[in-house]
Design a protein around this motif. Structure first.
Motif, mmCIF file in Angstrom:
data_model
loop_
_atom_site.group_PDB
_atom_site.id
_atom_site.type_symbol
_atom_site.label_atom_id
_atom_site.label_comp_id
_atom_site.label_asym_id
_atom_site.label_seq_id
_atom_site.Cartn_x
_atom_site.Cartn_y
_atom_site.Cartn_z
ATOM 1 N N GLY A 134 11.387 -1.632 -1.338
ATOM 2 C CA GLY A 134 10.705 -0.754 -2.248
ATOM 3 C C GLY A 134 9.587 -0.705 -1.223
ATOM 4 N N LYS A 135 8.655 0.180 -1.627
ATOM 5 C CA LYS A 135 7.442 1.250 -1.487
ATOM 6 C C LYS A 135 6.385 -0.102 -1.719
ATOM 7 C CE LYS A 135 5.269 3.443 -5.486
ATOM 8 N NZ LYS A 135 5.279 4.619 -5.606
ATOM 9 N N VAL A 136 5.276 -0.074 -0.166
ATOM 10 C CA VAL A 136 4.409 -1.282 -0.717
ATOM 11 C C VAL A 136 3.032 -0.662 -1.636
ATOM 12 C CG1 VAL A 136 2.193 -1.883 1.726
ATOM 13 C CG2 VAL A 136 4.601 -1.650 1.778
ATOM 14 N N THR A 137 3.003 -1.431 -2.317
ATOM 15 C CA THR A 137 2.084 -1.192 -3.476
ATOM 16 C C THR A 137 0.663 -1.867 -3.242
ATOM 17 O OG1 THR A 137 2.688 -2.945 -4.698
ATOM 18 C CG2 THR A 137 3.747 -1.182 -4.884
ATOM 19 N N PHE A 138 -0.255 -1.349 -3.903
ATOM 20 C CA PHE A 138 -1.674 -1.838 -3.596
ATOM 21 C C PHE A 138 -1.868 -3.907 -3.626
ATOM 22 C CE2 PHE A 138 -3.103 2.456 -4.645
ATOM 23 C CZ PHE A 138 -3.863 2.160 -4.076
#
Length: 431
Positions: free
Chosen positions: A54-58
């Motif tokens: 998935g997308k890179v998160t904080f």
């Protein structure tokens, strides 16, 4: 010893039971391997984007910074790392906020850059920080950012956290032999691949590693299967960086890696590929093979290739590359070789007869951005190649090697994978 990294059969469990599921799946996999003679003949599901991370998160960013901080301290040293951080404070505290505020919110949209209109606030801020770092931070700090010791633990964390489906079954293993080393990224390692993509990473020849590119290359492997290949493999060359070695060491390693691939598949199943400095190496390799009467691979793919090592190119308002720093990297890579040597700096070669021999049988694909520093040189170079062979252009309103950067900076699935899908489909159509 080769290392393997497999996507497991676990699915994400919000109650923390993912570990037990993962362990049970791997034990079941091992049992099948030792008891079933048909283990490797089962049906592989159709690849989908659900197989990818998935997308890179904080949370991902915070973990990356932890890995980075530790290795900056151990590789660069507390004093030097602190000095670099202090030097960056004026930019981070005053220049960056003012630039973002004015360019994104106070200026007339009619006069805003295409990149500013296209990018999210997060992407804009990150690219501005990268631009500052490229021009002002010592490359030995950048090497830590993109190194195996930081990138590999970060990838493993993301794999653990996002737990892609087992259907992806993409594995990697390290190879080190006389004259070269690299990483194989494979789907079914027991069967002969129906194509091999030979990849050379970017980084100005002074930084970067195949391990930093692993998530991108795993995604590319999945997209190649989605495009139509049954069992594509990728071999990423881990060439020696400057200043440990200069040209022609990297070219010799690239040639040795190609010879290794020929022991696996016929050259008609090989596509050479690379981004930025890796694109330089790909083009130089093709020229060298033409001069040496070595049969070229079937196809070539380059992402924002750095065609001319040293030139009078000018910075753009959008891109993160800095022309002065890039020229310096070019001089360091060339070493004692003239910076206009046609193998070291392929864009300096204007011999159409030589390029006609160097062009792969099925041509060359180039994907690049209209707002990048190298745009004009890439455009001129491709116009020359179009006179001697088939050239497939994918031109996007983006910056340098955006298809790779967007894997980490994109927030939507389509945004993160659009360019890779186009590249994979173009490769499949010609191979």
């Amino acid at each position: 010893m080769p290392q393997n990294c497999d996507f497991t059969d676990a699915q994400v469990q919000t109650d923390g039971s993912w570990f037990l599921v993962s362990l049970a799946a791997q034990l079941n996999l091992a049992a099948s391997l030792t008891t079933s003679p048909h283990f490797f003949s089962f049906h592989y599901p159709v690849p989908t984007l659900k197989m990818l991370l998935g997308k890179v998160t904080f949370i991902d960013i915070a973990v990356f910074l932890v890995f980075l901080s530790w290795h900056l301290l151990t590789n660069v040293g507390l004093y030097y790392a602190t000095c670099e951080a202090i030097k960056a404070l004026p930019f981070l505290v005053t220049e960056l906020p003012v630039q973002v505020l004015y360019d994104r919110y106070l200026s007339d949209p009619k006069h805003q850059l295409a990149w500013t209109l296209k990018s999210s606030l997060f992407q804009d801020v990150v690219i501005r920080c990268v631009r500052y770092a490229f021009a002002n931070i010592d490359s030995k700090v950048g090497r830590v950012f993109l190194s195996k010791n930081v990138a590999l633990p970060f990838l493993r964390f993301r794999m653990w956290r996002h737990a892609p489906q087992a259907a992806a079954r993409v594995k990697w293993r390290e190879v080190q032999e006389v004259g070269f080393k690299g990483v194989w990224i494979e789907f079914n390692e027991t069967a002969e691949p129906d194509m091999v993509l030979y990849y050379m990473h970017g980084g100005g020849f002074a930084m970067g590693s195949s391990y930093f590119y692993l998530e991108f290359l795993i995604a590319l492997n999945v997209h190649l299967r989605m495009a139509g290949f049954k069992n594509p493999s990728i071999f990423a060359l881990e060439y020696t960086l400057v200043p440990e070695a200069v040209y022609p060491t990297q070219l010799k390693e690239a040639l040795a890696g190609f010879q290794h691939l020929l022991s696996v598949v016929n050259r008609s199943r090989i596509c050479v590929a690379g981004d930025s400095a890796g694109g330089t190496l790909v083009l130089g390799l093709l020229l060298h093979m033409a001069i040496s009467e070595i049969e070229s691979p079937l196809f070539a793919t380059v992402f924002s290739p750095w065609t001319v090592l040293v030139s009078d190119k000018r910075n753009t308002a959008s891109d993160y590359l800095d022309s002065e720093q890039l020229n310096q990297y070019g001089r360091l890579y060339a070493g004692k070789t003239p910076v206009n040597d046609i193998i070291a700096s392929p864009g300096c070669c204007q011999d159409l007869s030589l390029w006609r021999k160097a062009m792969p049988e099925k041509g060359l694909l180039c994907i690049y951005g209209t707002e990048e520093l190298l745009y004009d040189e890439i455009d001129v170079f491709l116009k020359m190649l179009e006179k001697v062979g088939e050239v497939v252009r994918i031109e996007e309103p983006t910056i340098h090697v955006w298809p790779i950067a967007v894997m980490f900076l994109g927030t939507e699935v389509e945004e993160r994978h659009r360019s890779l899908r186009r590249v994979a489909q173009a490769i499949y159509a010609r191979m």
